[in-house]
Design an enzyme around this catalytic site. Structure first.
Site, PDB file in Angstrom:
ATOM      1  CG  ASP A 103     -13.851  10.106  31.952  1.00 47.69           C
ATOM      2  OD1 ASP A 103     -13.177  11.072  32.331  1.00 47.69           O
ATOM      3  OD2 ASP A 103     -15.027   9.914  32.320  1.00 47.69           O
ATOM      4  CG  ASN A 119     -10.495  20.641  33.879  1.00 45.66           C
ATOM      5  OD1 ASN A 119     -10.196  21.403  32.969  1.00 45.66           O
ATOM      6  ND2 ASN A 119     -11.449  19.733  33.769  1.00 45.66           N
ATOM      7  CG  HIS A 177      -7.771  13.990  36.264  1.00 43.70           C
ATOM      8  ND1 HIS A 177      -8.025  14.520  37.507  1.00 43.70           N
ATOM      9  CD2 HIS A 177      -8.765  14.437  35.461  1.00 43.70           C
ATOM     10  CE1 HIS A 177      -9.133  15.246  37.461  1.00 43.70           C
ATOM     11  NE2 HIS A 177      -9.598  15.215  36.224  1.00 43.70           N
ATOM     12  CG  PHE A 178      -2.571  15.473  31.767  1.00 43.69           C
ATOM     13  CD1 PHE A 178      -1.889  15.328  32.963  1.00 43.69           C
ATOM     14  CD2 PHE A 178      -2.247  16.543  30.943  1.00 43.69           C
ATOM     15  CE1 PHE A 178      -0.911  16.233  33.348  1.00 43.69           C
ATOM     16  CE2 PHE A 178      -1.270  17.458  31.316  1.00 43.69           C
ATOM     17  CZ  PHE A 178      -0.613  17.301  32.518  1.00 43.69           C
ATOM     18  CG  HIS A 179      -9.931  14.973  30.907  1.00 51.61           C
ATOM     19  ND1 HIS A 179     -11.105  14.309  31.164  1.00 51.61           N
ATOM     20  CD2 HIS A 179      -9.732  15.795  31.972  1.00 51.61           C
ATOM     21  CE1 HIS A 179     -11.609  14.708  32.324  1.00 51.61           C
ATOM     22  NE2 HIS A 179     -10.785  15.618  32.834  1.00 51.61           N
TER      23      HIS A 179
END
Ligand code: 5GP
Length: 138
Positions: free
Chosen positions: A29, A85, A98-100
């Site tokens: 990120d 989200n 997207h996955f954090h």
């Protein structure tokens, strides 16, 4: 218009890439909450999780633990949060799924969560569960 993540996938925008296969890419990120904060992104350009194809969803599911394990080894972190989200109201800024993966460190760096649970109402919960199960079978 292509999302910023599609532009990263196409190689038009640079990133610190950690992983890539036919269906998924993972990169750091650009504004990390903590060292190792990573985004795991399907190449399928869909805004929200429930819109993904089964193949994209399965590929994400396979990639997440692999990438998370590598981040833990590389950073020395022993804890992490997965955040995903959907929708602007739920704090989604980039409208491409997207996955954090957010490592959490002893000093507090990482995801800060405010969690305000309430007691379940079993009568309305039972109705809701019935409704959702009907939708799953539809
Ligand atoms: P969201 O709020 O949509 O779940 O999070 C979007 C994330 O994408 C943010 O954490 C933000 O820092 C990250 N991001 C936005 N643009 C870029 C970019 O161009 N490159 C990278 N690597 N991350 C980005």
């Amino acid at each position: 218009m292509a999302s910023i993540f599609t532009r990263i996938i196409r190689g038009e925008v640079p990133c610190h890439k950690l992983f890539e296969n036919e269906l998924v890419i993972a990169f750091l990120d650009v504004n990390p909450l903590s060292p190792g904060h990573t985004l795991v992104v399907p190449k399928q350009e869909m805004a929200e999780l429930h819109m993904l194809s089964p193949a994209s969803a399965a590929a994400l599911g396979a990639a997440l633990p692999l990438v998370a394990a590598a981040i833990l080894k590389a950073t020395g972190a022993t804890a992490y949060n997965i955040l995903q989200n959907n929708g602007a109201m739920a704090h989604q800024e980039v409208m491409h799924v997207h996955f954090h993966i957010i490592p959490k460190y002893e000093d507090g760096r990482g995801l800060a969560i405010t969690w305000k649970p309430s007691a379940i109402d079993h009568a309305s919960a039972a109705k809701l569960a019935t409704h959702v199960k009907q939708e799953l079978c539809a």
